[in-house]
Write a protein that holds these residues in place. Sequence first.
Motif, PDB file in Angstrom:
ATOM      1  N   MET A   1       0.851  -1.188   0.000  1.00 11.82           N
ATOM      2  CA  MET A   1       0.000   0.000   0.000  1.00 11.82           C
ATOM      3  C   MET A   1       0.887   1.239   0.000  1.00 11.82           C
ATOM      4  N   VAL A   2       0.563   2.199  -0.867  1.00 12.19           N
ATOM      5  CA  VAL A   2       1.340   3.442  -0.915  1.00 12.19           C
ATOM      6  C   VAL A   2       0.399   4.638  -0.856  1.00 12.19           C
TER       7      VAL A   2
ATOM      8  N   ARG B   1       3.313  21.957  -8.621  1.00  8.64           N
ATOM      9  CA  ARG B   1       4.718  22.284  -8.373  1.00  8.64           C
ATOM     10  C   ARG B   1       5.603  21.048  -8.249  1.00  8.64           C
ATOM     11  N   GLY B   2       5.010  19.891  -8.071  1.00 12.03           N
ATOM     12  CA  GLY B   2       5.846  18.709  -7.947  1.00 12.03           C
ATOM     13  C   GLY B   2       5.128  17.512  -7.364  1.00 12.03           C
ATOM     14  N   LYS B   3       5.892  16.418  -7.212  1.00 11.29           N
ATOM     15  CA  LYS B   3       5.391  15.180  -6.622  1.00 11.29           C
ATOM     16  C   LYS B   3       6.016  15.010  -5.233  1.00 11.29           C
ATOM     17  N   LEU B   4       5.182  14.749  -4.244  1.00 16.33           N
ATOM     18  CA  LEU B   4       5.703  14.462  -2.917  1.00 16.33           C
ATOM     19  C   LEU B   4       6.236  13.035  -2.891  1.00 16.33           C
ATOM     20  N   PRO B   5       7.254  12.735  -2.075  1.00 12.24           N
ATOM     21  CA  PRO B   5       7.785  11.365  -2.020  1.00 12.24           C
ATOM     22  C   PRO B   5       6.697  10.362  -1.631  1.00 12.24           C
ATOM     23  N   LEU B   6       6.750   9.181  -2.238  1.00 15.88           N
ATOM     24  CA  LEU B   6       5.778   8.136  -1.915  1.00 15.88           C
ATOM     25  C   LEU B   6       5.945   7.681  -0.469  1.00 15.88           C
ATOM     26  N   ILE B   7       4.836   7.278   0.142  1.00 17.34           N
ATOM     27  CA  ILE B   7       4.832   6.752   1.505  1.00 17.34           C
ATOM     28  C   ILE B   7       4.386   5.303   1.440  1.00 17.34           C
ATOM     29  N   PHE B   8       5.239   4.369   1.824  1.00 14.28           N
ATOM     30  CA  PHE B   8       4.911   2.945   1.815  1.00 14.28           C
ATOM     31  C   PHE B   8       4.382   2.527   3.183  1.00 14.28           C
ATOM     32  N   ILE B   9       3.314   1.760   3.175  1.00 13.72           N
ATOM     33  CA  ILE B   9       2.699   1.274   4.407  1.00 13.72           C
ATOM     34  C   ILE B   9       3.079  -0.191   4.590  1.00 13.72           C
ATOM     35  N   ASP B  10       3.686  -0.519   5.716  1.00 12.44           N
ATOM     36  CA  ASP B  10       4.090  -1.899   5.981  1.00 12.44           C
ATOM     37  C   ASP B  10       2.875  -2.811   6.063  1.00 12.44           C
ATOM     38  N   LYS B  11       3.052  -4.035   5.580  1.00 14.24           N
ATOM     39  CA  LYS B  11       1.947  -4.995   5.591  1.00 14.24           C
ATOM     40  C   LYS B  11       1.551  -5.341   7.021  1.00 14.24           C
TER      41      LYS B  11
END
Length: 343
Positions: free
Chosen positions: A186-187, A194-204
């Motif tokens: 899950m991200v 203005r840009g893309k924020l860094p992706l946030i990965f959710i631990d299983k």
Amino acid sequence: MAELRAAVIAEYVKGYKPGHIFKHLKPLGINRKFVYRTIDRYLETGGTEDKARYGRPRSVRTPRLKKIIRDRIRRNPAQSARKLARNLKMNRESIRLLLRKNLTLTPYKKQVVHGVTKATKDKRYQRSRELLGWRADDEIIFLDEKLFVLEQTVNRQNDQVWSVSLQQALADKLNVSRFQNKTSVMVWGAICKRGKLPLIFIDKGVKINAAYYLDMVLKKNVLPQAELLFEDDYYCFQQDGAPFHTAKVVQAWCKENLTDFISKNEWPPSSPDLNPLDYFVWGYMMSKLNDYKKTNLEQFKRVITKIWDEMPMEHVRAACDDFPRRLKLVRSEKGGVIPRYRL
């Protein structure tokens, strides 16, 4: 038709030129091309009859059959050419020719869309109107979550393997493996002009609730990245109606710490057609996943991050710029789902 041809030849025999014949007989509804064709046929054959035709005469796609099929399609436009051919005991290709050439019809694939009730349509309509009035041109940070599954996607109609026989087709190209326990991740993603924020990965296995969303997504990622992108400039934050988004503690924090945000009572419900992550970004990323080799979770995360980082900003900005237009489309549809032909 025969009388008109005879009238043209009668004038021609008298010595009149084609231009004069056309002007003289124009009230009868003929055109200039008809005059020249009739004279050419007379000079070539000595008469005005049609030339002998090649091939067998048309015996299937008759006006009567055309009417029968037109009536059946009007009653049920979703029936297939195969079913029509079986019911009429005809060749399938003849039916398809009649549908496409004689009736000038085009087959369109059914589209899966998000369902909206009457109450949802009313809210979508009202809130889209309000957003158009005072939010449409804002610098908006759009946020959404997506579950990516570690398996190759297959388009059963277009994904093919060419081979002289099934036995000689390469197994690693032909077969797409499916496992009972799918590896997924899950991200959370956020974009703006203005840009893309860094992706946030959710631990299983992590339970996503209001506290987790507030700490791990908003406080540790969205707020610092928004301040980095906008500094002291104004921006507006958007999130959908997920329960952990609309929790009181989350709404209160957004009101206190962000320059502005679209509250739970302002964002139209059931509106993936209004969030650029839903209507562009996730689809773009899914289309790129099969281009990369990925065999484990860590490799899968690196591929997702690479696709996200390399996604052209001009495409992202175009998707964000499309938001006001889509609000207008929802308004014009009275809150209904935006038709595919209008997108």
